[in-house]
Design a protein around this motif. Sequence first.
Motif, PDB file in Angstrom:
ATOM      1  N   ASP A   1     -38.033  30.061   9.109  1.00  0.00           N
ATOM      2  CA  ASP A   1     -37.677  31.476   9.053  1.00  0.00           C
ATOM      3  C   ASP A   1     -38.748  32.238   9.827  1.00  0.00           C
ATOM      4  OD1 ASP A   1     -37.024  34.055   8.356  1.00  0.00           O
ATOM      5  OD2 ASP A   1     -36.816  33.634   6.218  1.00  0.00           O
ATOM      6  N   ARG A   2     -38.462  32.561  11.073  1.00  0.00           N
ATOM      7  CA  ARG A   2     -39.377  33.159  12.047  1.00  0.00           C
ATOM      8  C   ARG A   2     -40.363  32.128  12.598  1.00  0.00           C
ATOM      9  NH1 ARG A   2     -38.964  38.544  12.261  1.00  0.00           N
ATOM     10  NH2 ARG A   2     -38.304  39.711  10.438  1.00  0.00           N
TER      11      ARG A   2
ATOM     12  N   PHE B   1     -51.361  36.278  12.249  1.00  0.00           N
ATOM     13  CA  PHE B   1     -50.071  35.576  12.357  1.00  0.00           C
ATOM     14  C   PHE B   1     -50.264  34.213  13.015  1.00  0.00           C
ATOM     15  CE2 PHE B   1     -47.853  39.765  11.840  1.00  0.00           C
ATOM     16  CZ  PHE B   1     -46.998  39.371  10.829  1.00  0.00           C
TER      17      PHE B   1
ATOM     18  N   ASP C   1     -42.434  45.865   3.407  1.00  0.00           N
ATOM     19  CA  ASP C   1     -43.829  45.468   3.578  1.00  0.00           C
ATOM     20  C   ASP C   1     -44.470  46.379   4.627  1.00  0.00           C
ATOM     21  OD1 ASP C   1     -43.530  44.327   6.275  1.00  0.00           O
ATOM     22  OD2 ASP C   1     -42.453  42.678   5.311  1.00  0.00           O
TER      23      ASP C   1
ATOM     24  N   ILE D   1     -45.361  46.047   7.649  1.00  0.00           N
ATOM     25  CA  ILE D   1     -44.799  46.063   8.999  1.00  0.00           C
ATOM     26  C   ILE D   1     -43.382  46.652   8.998  1.00  0.00           C
ATOM     27  CG2 ILE D   1     -44.144  44.576  10.951  1.00  0.00           C
ATOM     28  CD1 ILE D   1     -46.640  42.918  10.273  1.00  0.00           C
ATOM     29  N   GLU D   2     -42.621  46.319   7.934  1.00  0.00           N
ATOM     30  CA  GLU D   2     -41.260  46.868   7.828  1.00  0.00           C
ATOM     31  C   GLU D   2     -41.273  48.385   7.666  1.00  0.00           C
ATOM     32  OE1 GLU D   2     -39.309  43.028   5.526  1.00  0.00           O
ATOM     33  OE2 GLU D   2     -39.821  44.836   4.441  1.00  0.00           O
TER      34      GLU D   2
ATOM     35  N   GLU E   1     -42.503  31.967   7.736  1.00  0.00           N
ATOM     36  CA  GLU E   1     -43.691  32.551   8.349  1.00  0.00           C
ATOM     37  C   GLU E   1     -43.763  34.034   8.035  1.00  0.00           C
ATOM     38  OE1 GLU E   1     -44.915  32.138  12.117  1.00  0.00           O
ATOM     39  OE2 GLU E   1     -44.833  29.987  12.125  1.00  0.00           O
ATOM     40  N   PRO E   2     -44.895  34.653   7.877  1.00  0.00           N
ATOM     41  CA  PRO E   2     -46.173  33.985   7.658  1.00  0.00           C
ATOM     42  C   PRO E   2     -46.193  33.373   6.255  1.00  0.00           C
ATOM     43  CG  PRO E   2     -46.423  36.351   7.371  1.00  0.00           C
ATOM     44  CD  PRO E   2     -45.009  36.113   7.791  1.00  0.00           C
TER      45      PRO E   2
ATOM     46  N   ARG F   1     -49.739  30.417  11.461  1.00  0.00           N
ATOM     47  CA  ARG F   1     -48.838  29.463  12.143  1.00  0.00           C
ATOM     48  C   ARG F   1     -49.542  28.148  12.484  1.00  0.00           C
ATOM     49  NH1 ARG F   1     -46.842  32.608  16.008  1.00  0.00           N
ATOM     50  NH2 ARG F   1     -45.542  33.386  14.331  1.00  0.00           N
TER      51      ARG F   1
ATOM     52  N   ARG G   1     -50.714  35.801   4.465  1.00  0.00           N
ATOM     53  CA  ARG G   1     -49.507  36.625   4.294  1.00  0.00           C
ATOM     54  C   ARG G   1     -49.815  37.884   3.462  1.00  0.00           C
ATOM     55  NH1 ARG G   1     -43.943  35.913   4.455  1.00  0.00           N
ATOM     56  NH2 ARG G   1     -42.920  37.415   3.134  1.00  0.00           N
TER      57      ARG G   1
ATOM     58  N   ARG H   1     -34.906  46.428  -1.429  1.00  0.00           N
ATOM     59  CA  ARG H   1     -36.168  45.712  -1.217  1.00  0.00           C
ATOM     60  C   ARG H   1     -37.278  46.662  -0.859  1.00  0.00           C
ATOM     61  NH1 ARG H   1     -35.224  41.328   3.149  1.00  0.00           N
ATOM     62  NH2 ARG H   1     -37.208  42.260   3.715  1.00  0.00           N
TER      63      ARG H   1
ATOM     64  N   LEU I   1     -49.247  41.632   4.939  1.00  0.00           N
ATOM     65  CA  LEU I   1     -48.103  42.452   4.532  1.00  0.00           C
ATOM     66  C   LEU I   1     -48.425  43.526   3.504  1.00  0.00           C
ATOM     67  CD1 LEU I   1     -45.298  39.731   4.550  1.00  0.00           C
ATOM     68  CD2 LEU I   1     -46.098  41.175   6.398  1.00  0.00           C
TER      69      LEU I   1
ATOM     70  N   GLN J   1     -45.653  41.685  18.093  1.00  0.00           N
ATOM     71  CA  GLN J   1     -47.014  42.032  18.525  1.00  0.00           C
ATOM     72  C   GLN J   1     -47.099  42.171  20.060  1.00  0.00           C
ATOM     73  OE1 GLN J   1     -46.586  39.911  15.682  1.00  0.00           O
ATOM     74  NE2 GLN J   1     -47.169  41.775  14.598  1.00  0.00           N
TER      75      GLN J   1
HETATM   76  P1  TYD Z   1     -40.963  37.973   6.875  1.00  0.00           P
HETATM   77  O1  TYD Z   1     -41.716  37.440   5.738  1.00  0.00           O
HETATM   78  O2  TYD Z   1     -40.156  37.065   7.705  1.00  0.00           O
HETATM   79  O3  TYD Z   1     -40.074  39.155   6.341  1.00  0.00           O
HETATM   80  P2  TYD Z   1     -38.579  39.086   5.962  1.00  0.00           P
HETATM   81  O4  TYD Z   1     -38.412  37.935   5.042  1.00  0.00           O
HETATM   82  O5  TYD Z   1     -38.436  40.416   5.350  1.00  0.00           O
HETATM   83  O6  TYD Z   1     -37.863  38.916   7.277  1.00  0.00           O
HETATM   84  O7  TYD Z   1     -41.944  38.756   7.838  1.00  0.00           O
HETATM   85  C1  TYD Z   1     -42.694  39.788   7.340  1.00  0.00           C
HETATM   86  C2  TYD Z   1     -42.931  40.823   8.391  1.00  0.00           C
HETATM   87  O8  TYD Z   1     -43.826  40.331   9.378  1.00  0.00           O
HETATM   88  C3  TYD Z   1     -41.670  41.256   9.095  1.00  0.00           C
HETATM   89  O9  TYD Z   1     -41.638  42.676   9.102  1.00  0.00           O
HETATM   90  C4  TYD Z   1     -41.850  40.727  10.491  1.00  0.00           C
HETATM   91  C5  TYD Z   1     -43.327  40.613  10.664  1.00  0.00           C
HETATM   92  N1  TYD Z   1     -43.804  39.561  11.585  1.00  0.00           N
HETATM   93  C6  TYD Z   1     -44.537  39.930  12.719  1.00  0.00           C
HETATM   94  O10 TYD Z   1     -44.766  41.127  12.962  1.00  0.00           O
HETATM   95  N2  TYD Z   1     -45.034  38.937  13.547  1.00  0.00           N
HETATM   96  C7  TYD Z   1     -44.840  37.611  13.278  1.00  0.00           C
HETATM   97  O11 TYD Z   1     -45.310  36.731  14.039  1.00  0.00           O
HETATM   98  C8  TYD Z   1     -44.084  37.240  12.090  1.00  0.00           C
HETATM   99  C9  TYD Z   1     -43.875  35.788  11.750  1.00  0.00           C
HETATM  100  C10 TYD Z   1     -43.593  38.257  11.289  1.00  0.00           C
END
Ligand code: TYD
Length: 212
Positions: free
Chosen positions: A95-96, A70, A154, A156-157, A39-40, A74, A50, A151, A54, A105
């Motif tokens: 994965d999440r 998001f 993105d 959010i990161e 996810e996403p 999902r 996605r 890496r 990102l 959020q």
């Molecule tokens: P993800 O692809 O899981 O990143 P990574 O593989 O690096 O863990 O998630 C991308 C970004 O999105 C990550 O910074 C977390 C964020 N995220 C949210 O803010 N809310 C959400 O519901 C999800 C699923 C991810």
Amino acid sequence: MKGLFITFEGLDGSGKTTQIKLLHDFLKKEGLDAVVTMEPGGTAVGEKIRDALLSRKYSGMDYKTEALLFLASRAELMSKVIMPALNSGSIVICDRFFDSTVVYQGIARKLGKEQILNMSLWACSNVVPDLTFLLSIKVDKSEERMKITNREKDRIEAEKDLFKEKICKGYLEIAEENKDRFIVLDGGKDIQSIFGEIKDNVERVLKEKRLI
Ligand code: TYD
């Protein structure tokens, strides 16, 4: 539902991807049917979402827009991939899942923990994981690992460390409130000892559900 639903949560760089791969390989070797998804994304529509979520092109996206995207990704993943796999008796490793949205959020972006949880449950037809592993690491460890693996962050990161501190705390808070399904692991430990704990817990729940 016949199958088993396992999710992994944690900061970026917490080791989710490595542990998911180890678990997937282990389950396959045991002759069990396991599906890994992320996810996403994870569906055609989800991959488009996605990209929008990102890409650093969209810095300044409204937090509500972000949360809804998001949830949209999902909902698609749930109906197209997760639900059919669980109904056919497979083990689904994700994965999440919605705990990410509740923490990132709901808590860190301050949209409201309960509000986001309720919306998430609606979006994913009330399907709740059987088991959730939280790989807990400190913010500086996450940053260090991101640097080592070189890496690109993105959108959010790329948020400042304060955001990550809130995420760390938020995860521990919801793990405490959902002890029936959360297993908190020290993501700073070595890969094999973390995996040992994951394997033991998965085997326990597989037995409880009479899947082995
Ligand atoms: P993800 O692809 O899981 O990143 P990574 O593989 O690096 O863990 O998630 C991308 C970004 O999105 C990550 O910074 C977390 C964020 N995220 C949210 O803010 N809310 C959400 O519901 C999800 C699923 C991810």
